[in-house]
Design an enzyme around this catalytic site. Structure first.
Site, PDB file in Angstrom:
ATOM      1  CD1 TRP A 353       1.044  -0.188   2.890  1.00  7.49           C
ATOM      2  CD2 TRP A 353      -0.697   0.971   3.670  1.00  7.49           C
ATOM      3  NE1 TRP A 353       1.358   0.192   4.173  1.00  7.49           N
ATOM      4  CE2 TRP A 353       0.302   0.910   4.681  1.00  7.49           C
ATOM      5  CE3 TRP A 353      -1.879   1.655   3.943  1.00  7.49           C
ATOM      6  CZ2 TRP A 353       0.146   1.519   5.933  1.00  7.49           C
ATOM      7  CZ3 TRP A 353      -2.025   2.246   5.188  1.00  7.49           C
ATOM      8  CH2 TRP A 353      -1.029   2.178   6.171  1.00  7.49           C
ATOM      9  CG  ASP A 354       4.815   0.677   1.141  1.00  4.78           C
ATOM     10  OD1 ASP A 354       3.969  -0.230   1.285  1.00  4.78           O
ATOM     11  OD2 ASP A 354       5.843   0.750   1.828  1.00  4.78           O
ATOM     12  CD  GLU A 492       2.600  -5.625   8.157  1.00  6.44           C
ATOM     13  OE1 GLU A 492       3.802  -5.787   8.411  1.00  6.44           O
ATOM     14  OE2 GLU A 492       2.122  -5.666   7.009  1.00  6.44           O
ATOM     15  CE  LYS A 612       6.142  -3.751  10.970  1.00  2.44           C
ATOM     16  NZ  LYS A 612       5.949  -4.616   9.814  1.00  2.44           N
ATOM     17  CD  GLN A 613       2.680  -0.497  10.022  1.00  2.00           C
ATOM     18  OE1 GLN A 613       3.076  -1.650  10.045  1.00  2.00           O
ATOM     19  NE2 GLN A 613       2.619   0.217   8.919  1.00  2.00           N
TER      20      GLN A 613
HETATM   21  C1  BGC Z   1       4.814  -2.360   6.921  1.00  2.00           C
HETATM   22  C2  BGC Z   1       3.778  -2.172   5.852  1.00  2.00           C
HETATM   23  C3  BGC Z   1       4.460  -1.794   4.554  1.00  2.00           C
HETATM   24  C4  BGC Z   1       5.502  -2.820   4.197  1.00  2.00           C
HETATM   25  C5  BGC Z   1       6.253  -2.481   2.942  1.00  2.00           C
HETATM   26  C6  BGC Z   1       5.860  -3.364   6.470  1.00  2.00           C
HETATM   27  O1  BGC Z   1       6.861  -3.445   7.412  1.00  2.00           O
HETATM   28  O2  BGC Z   1       4.229  -2.827   8.107  1.00  2.00           O
HETATM   29  O3  BGC Z   1       2.867  -1.171   6.238  1.00  2.00           O
HETATM   30  O4  BGC Z   1       3.530  -1.708   3.535  1.00  2.00           O
HETATM   31  O5  BGC Z   1       6.432  -2.924   5.253  1.00  2.00           O
HETATM   32  O6  BGC Z   1       6.901  -1.262   3.068  1.00  2.00           O
END
Ligand code: BGC
Length: 805
Positions: A353-354, A492, A612-613
Site C-alpha cells: 500500500w506504500d 501488523e 508496530k506502526q
Molecule cells: C509495513 C507495511 C508496509 C511494508 C512495505 C511493512 O513493514 O508494516 O505497512 O507496507 O512494510 O513497506
C-alpha cells in the site's frame, strides 16, 4: 557539505551492502546496485540489477509447506569488470584491505547528474600501484542503456594490463539472508555465441516460469590498442583485453551495456535490439551529456528547497531514488511501485500500500507517472474481482502484496530469525489496501481534475472497492450498526485476539472509518462524471439503486469502537494488557521488532496494547481534520480537536515504530500540535535509510514509502498544501529550522506554480504564460492569481497570523 553529493571515504565491508543500496543507479526501467564492478555476491557485495515488472514464480517449500514465491528477478550483471597486471591477482578491495594494500578509496554519488564515481589507489601483491577512477550511469535519457568508464593509471610500473569485461547471467536471487532457503534460480543459463563485432558481447536468457526473454549486450572499448580474447561459459560471456601500460599514462576502458526484455515495446526480438543499441550508442561522454540533460529536466520539475543543507541533501537523495524507481520511462511498462524500490530483494520486489505515501509528491510534479501507477491497479481489477468472488464477496478485493498479475502474493508463513521458527503470516487480511487504492484515485482526481481518467478508469476502481466493503460490512440489528470482522489494520503486530485460533480482528477503526469516507467518495465520483458517462458506467458495472442505497446505509451506520475517551484500534483493544515498555527497552534496547522478541519468548504482541506502526493514527494522516470530523459526526460519534489530541497522545507511546512509515506518520501528525517534537521525528525519519536505522534492512532495498513520504511531508505538511475539494488550499506549518521553503508545483493543468514560505511570509506566484488563473484558498480567503502575478500574506512563526490576534 554539498546538497547534491553523497560521499563515502574509505572502504568498509561491514556497511558495503547499505552503500550499495543507497548508491543504486536506475531510470525507472531498470536499476543496478552500487556494487563494485569487480564484485560478485559473496556476503559482503551484492551486485543486483532489477528490471521493473520482471517477476518470476517458483514452486517452493516454505516452512515445511508447499507454496510458491514470486520474485522480482535479479538480472544478469552487466557491470562486471575487473583488471590485473598480467602476472598478478585480480583487483579485490577486500583482500587489499585485509593485507593493507588498499591505499585510498572514495565513492561519490552525484545526485544532480546521476553519476556514481569511485576513486581507488591499490597496490598488488607484487608491489605495483594502480590508480583507478570509475564513473557509471544508468541512462535517464535512453532507458535501455548503462555505461561504466574505468580509467587505470599504473603509477610506478609499466607492462601488460589485463582487463576482463563480462556479462554474468549466473546470478540468482540471494540478496536477503532470510529468503536464502527459497529457490532463487530464475534465469535459464544458455551458452552465449561470439559476435562478429569483436567489441560486443551478447547474453540471452529467460526467466523460468514467466518466460520473459532477457538480452544484455555490452560494448567494451579501450583507449589504447588491445589484444582481445573471448571467454564463454553457460550464462556468462567475457572479453579479456590485454593492453600495454606505461607508468603514469592513463588507460581508459569504456563499457556500454544495453538491457532489453521481451516485455519492452517497439522491439521485435530483444537480443537483436540489445546488440544494435550497444553497437550504435555513443561514447561515455556523449551518453553522460544526454543523461545529465535528462536529469536537469527532472530536477527542474522537482523544485523543492529548504535552507538546511543536510535536510536538503537527504530530500534530494529521496527524490533521486524515487525517480530512479518510477519515471517517465516506466509510464508504459505496466508496473507498480515496489516497496523497496528497484534497489534490493526485500519483500521480493512486491507492491504494497506504500503508494499512499508516494503518489502525492508525484501527482504534483509528474501526474503522468502517478496516473500510470493507478493504471497498474486498474489493469488488475479483474484479478481483484476474482479474489473477491473467491472470498464470496462482491466487488474487488485487492491483494496486500501484488506483483505481475495482481494475485495475492503474501506468503502464508514467515520466518522469525530470532527464534528460527516459521510462523503463520496473516498480513493478507489487511483489506485496507483496497481503500488506499480508491483513496489514491480520488486524491489524484482532486489534484489533477482529470475527469477523463475518473470516467474511464478511476471511478470503476472506487465503485468496485466500495462494493466490496459494502458487502464485507455486516449489519447488526441489536446495535443498528455495520461491522467489519476478521481483518487486520495497518499495525501488523496484531493479527488475532489473544487465545483465539482464527486470525483477524473486528472493526479495525482505520478500516471502518476509511471505508465510510471511501463509500461517500465513490458516490461523489459518480456525481462528478458527466451524466452520460455516469449512466454508462453504472450500466457497465450493473450498479443498482439498491446497491447505492446500501453504500449510503453502511456509510451512515458503520461501527467505530471507542474506549477511555479515544478511538480504539479495534473492537476489544481495551481489554489488552498494557505493555512493559520500560522493562523491554531496558532489556533489549531496540524493540522495533517487538513481534520477533515476544514470539521468541513464546509470547505475542496480540496480548498487549503495543503496535508496530501508526494504525488509528493513520486516520489523522490520510484524512484532513474536516474530513475525519465529518465522517465521525455523521456516524454520531464524538469528533473534533479534543478527541484527536487524546487519541494521538494515547497511541504515540504505545507504538514501537517497527515500520519506517510509522515515524513518518507521527512526524506529520505532531506538526499540528508539537512542532519541536515533529521536527525531531521528521529528522529521524529522514535518516532512516541513510543511517540504516532498521539495522541492516536498507541493504536489502530502500524504504521508498518513507523516502517519498518525507519529501511529501515538506510540501503537504510544512507548506500545508492540500488539493481537497477542488481548490488548492494553503495552511503552512513551517518549522523554524527549515528556513525558507520553496516549491514549484503543478496543479490541475497549471504548470509552474511557485510557492515560497518563511517564518513571516508566504508567497505564491503563477509563472507567465499559464493559460488561466489559479485559485487558491487561504483561511477564509479565496484568491485568484493571474499568470505572471503573485499573492502574498504575512505569517507568524511559520503559521497563518490570526486576524485580530
Ligand atoms: C509495513 C507495511 C508496509 C511494508 C512495505 C511493512 O513493514 O508494516 O505497512 O507496507 O512494510 O513497506
Amino acid at each position: 557539505m554539498n546538497r547534491w553529493i553523497l560521499a563515502y571515504d574509505g572502504y568498509d565491508p561491514e556497511t558495503e551492502g547499505l552503500r550499495e543500496a543507497l548508491c543504486t543507479l536506475g531510470n525507472g526501467c531498470f536499476a543496478t546496485r552500487g556494487a563494485g564492478p569487480e564484485s560478485s555476491a559473496d556476503g559482503v557485495h551484492y551486485p543486483g540489477t532489477y528490471v521493473a515488472g520482471c517477476y518470476d514464480r517458483l514452486a517452493a517449500e516454505i516452512g515445511g509447506r508447499p507454496d510458491d514465491n514470486a520474485d522480482l528477478v535479479n538480472m544478469p550483471n552487466w557491470l562486471a569488470l575487473t583488471f590485473r597486471a598480467e602476472d598478478g591477482e585480480w583487483f579485490d578491495p577486500d583482500a587489499a584491505l585485509s593485507e593493507d594494500r588498499l591505499l585510498s578509496y572514495r565513492q561519490e554519488l552525484d545526485l544532480r547528474r546521476g553519476v556514481l564515481t569511485r576513486l581507488v589507489r591499490v597496490r598488488d601483491r607484487a608491489g605495483r600501484t594502480f590508480r583507478l577512477a570509475q564513473r557509471r550511469i544508468v541512462s535517464m535519457d535512453d532507458p535501455h542503456l548503462a555505461a561504466l568508464e574505468t580509467t587505470i593509471v599504473a603509477e610506478d610500473w609499466s607492462g601488460r594490463l589485463q582487463i576482463r569485461s563480462a556479462l554474468d547471467g549466473r546470478v540468482v536471487n540471494a540478496g536477503v539472508e532470510r529468503y536464502r532457503n527459497l529457490p532463487g534460480t530464475h534465469l535459464i543459463r544458455e551458452k552465449p555465441a561470439p559476435q562478429s563485432d569483436p567489441e560486443l558481447l551478447l547474453l540471452r536468457t529467460s526467466t523460468i516460469s514467466s518466460k520473459i526473454g532477457i538480452a544484455m549486450a555490452a560494448r567494451t572499448r579501450t583507449s589504447v590498442p588491445a589484444e582481445s580474447a573471448y571467454l564463454v561459459d553457460d550464462g556468462w560471456a567475457a572479453h579479456d583485453l590485454d593492453v600495454t601500460v606505461r607508468a603514469s599514462a592513463p588507460v581508459t576502458v569504456e563499457k556500454v551495456a544495453a538491457v532489453f526484455t521481451s516485455r519492452d515495446r517497439v522491439v521485435e526480438e530483444c537480443g537483436q535490439a540489445a546488440l544494435e543499441a550497444a553497437a550504435r550508442a555513443g561514447g561515455f561522454d556523449s551518453l553522460l551529456e544526454r543523461h545529465t540533460i535528462a536529469w536537469t529536466r527532472l530536477w527542474r520539475r522537482c523544485q523543492l528547497s529548504v535552507d538546511h543543507v543536510e535536510v536538503q541533501r537527504i530530500l534530494n537523495l529521496h527524490i533521486f531514488h524515487l525517480l530512479q524507481t518510477v519515471s517517465e520511462h516506466s509510464v508504459d511498462l505496466d508496473v507498480g511501485v515496489p516497496a523497496r524500490g528497484l534497489h534490493g530483494e526485500a519483500y521480493r520486489g512486491h507492491v504494497f500500500w506504500d503508494e499512499l505515501f508516494i503518489l502525492p509528491f508525484l501527482t504534483m510534479r509528474f501526474p503522468e507517472i502517478a496516473r500510470a501507477l493507478l493504471m497498474y491497479r486498474w489493469r488488475r481489477l479483474p484479478a481483484a474481482r476474482r479474489a473477491a468472488a473467491a472470498a464470496g464477496r462482491r466487488g474487488a478485493m485487492y491483494p496486500w502484496q501484488s506483483a505481475a498479475d495482481g494475485r495475492e502474493e503474501t506468503q502464508r508463513v514467515h520466518l522469525n530469525p530470532r527464534s528460527g521458527r516459521w510462523l503463520p503470516d496473516h498480513t493478507h487480511l489487511q483489506r485496507h489496501v483496497g481503500l488506499t487504492i480508491a483513496h489514491n484515485v480520488w486524491r489524484f482526481y482532486e489534484a489533477t481534475g482529470d475527469v477523463e481518467f475518473l470516467a474511464e478508469y478511476g471511478a470503476e476502481i472506487m465503485l468496485e472497492v466500495a462494493r466490496f466493503f459494502a458487502d464485507l460490512a455486516v449489519y447488526e440489528r441489536s446495535t443498528d450498526r455495520y461491522r467489519i470482522r476478521g481483518v487486520m489494520g495497518p499495525d501488523e503486530y496484531h493479527d488475532a485476539y489473544p487465545g483465539r485460533d482464527e486470525p483477524g480482528l473486528d472493526d479495525n477503526a482505520y478500516t471502518n472509518v476509511l471505508a465510510v469516507w471511501m463509500l461517500r467518495r465513490a458516490l461523489d465520483a459518480l456525481a462528478a462524471l458527466p451524466e452520460e458517462r455516469c449512466a454508462e458506467l453504472q450500466e457497465r458495472l450493473a450498479l443498482t439503486r439498491e446497491e447505492i442505497t446500501r453504500f449510503e446505509d453502511v456509510a451512515r451506520k458503520m461501527y467505530v469502537p471507542f474506549h477511555d475517551g479515544v478511538i480504539s484500534q479495534f473492537d476489544g483493544y481495551a481489554d489488552l494488557e498494557e505493555f512493559d515498555w520500560t522493562g523491554y527497552r531496558g532489556r533489549y534496547g531496540d524493540i522495533r521488532r517487538l513481534d520477533r522478541i515476544l514470539e521468541a519468548e513464546d509470547d505475542s504482541p496480540n496480548r498487549y496494547k503495543a503496535s508496530k506502526q501508526a494504525d488509528v493514527l493513520m486516520l489523522f494522516y490520510v484524512l484532513s481534520p474536516d474530513e475525519l470530523d465529518d465522517v465521525l459526526r455523521r456516524l454520531g460519534y464524538e469528533h473534533g480537536p479534543a478527541l484527536a489530541a487524546r487519541t494521538i497522545d494515547y497511541y504515540l507511546p504505545r507504538t514501537c515504530d517497527g515500520s519506517t512509515l510509522s515515524s513518518l506518520v507521527h512526524a506529520w501528525i505532531l506538526a499540528h500540535t508539537d512542532g519541536d517534537e515533529a521536527w525531531k521525528i521528521f529528522l529521524e525519519t529522514l535518516f532512516s535509510d541513510l543511517a540504516d536505522a532498521q539495522h541492516g534492512t536498507t541493504a536489502e532495498g530502500v524504504h521508498l514509502g518513507a523516502m517519498a513520504g518525507t519529501v511529501d511531508l515538506v510540501q503537504r505538511c510544512h507548506a500545508g498544501i492540500s488539493t481537497r475539494g477542488g481548490t488548492l488550499r494553503l495552511e503552512p506549518r513551517l518549522p523554524p529550522a527549515a528556513g525558507e521553503l520553496c516549491l514549484g508545483l503543478r496543479y490541475r493543468g497549471h504548470w509552474g506554480i511557485d510557492l515560497s514560505c518563511r517564518q513571516d511570509l508566504i508567497r505564491v506566484a503563477l509563472r507567465p504564460g499559464a493559460a488561466s488563473p489559479v485559485h487558491i484558498s487561504y483561511g477564509t480567503e479565496d484568491i485568484e492569481i493571474q499568470p505572471g502575478a503573485s499573492w502574498q500574506s504575512h505569517l507568524r512563526n511559520g503559521k497563518p497570523a490570526r486576524r485580530g490576534g
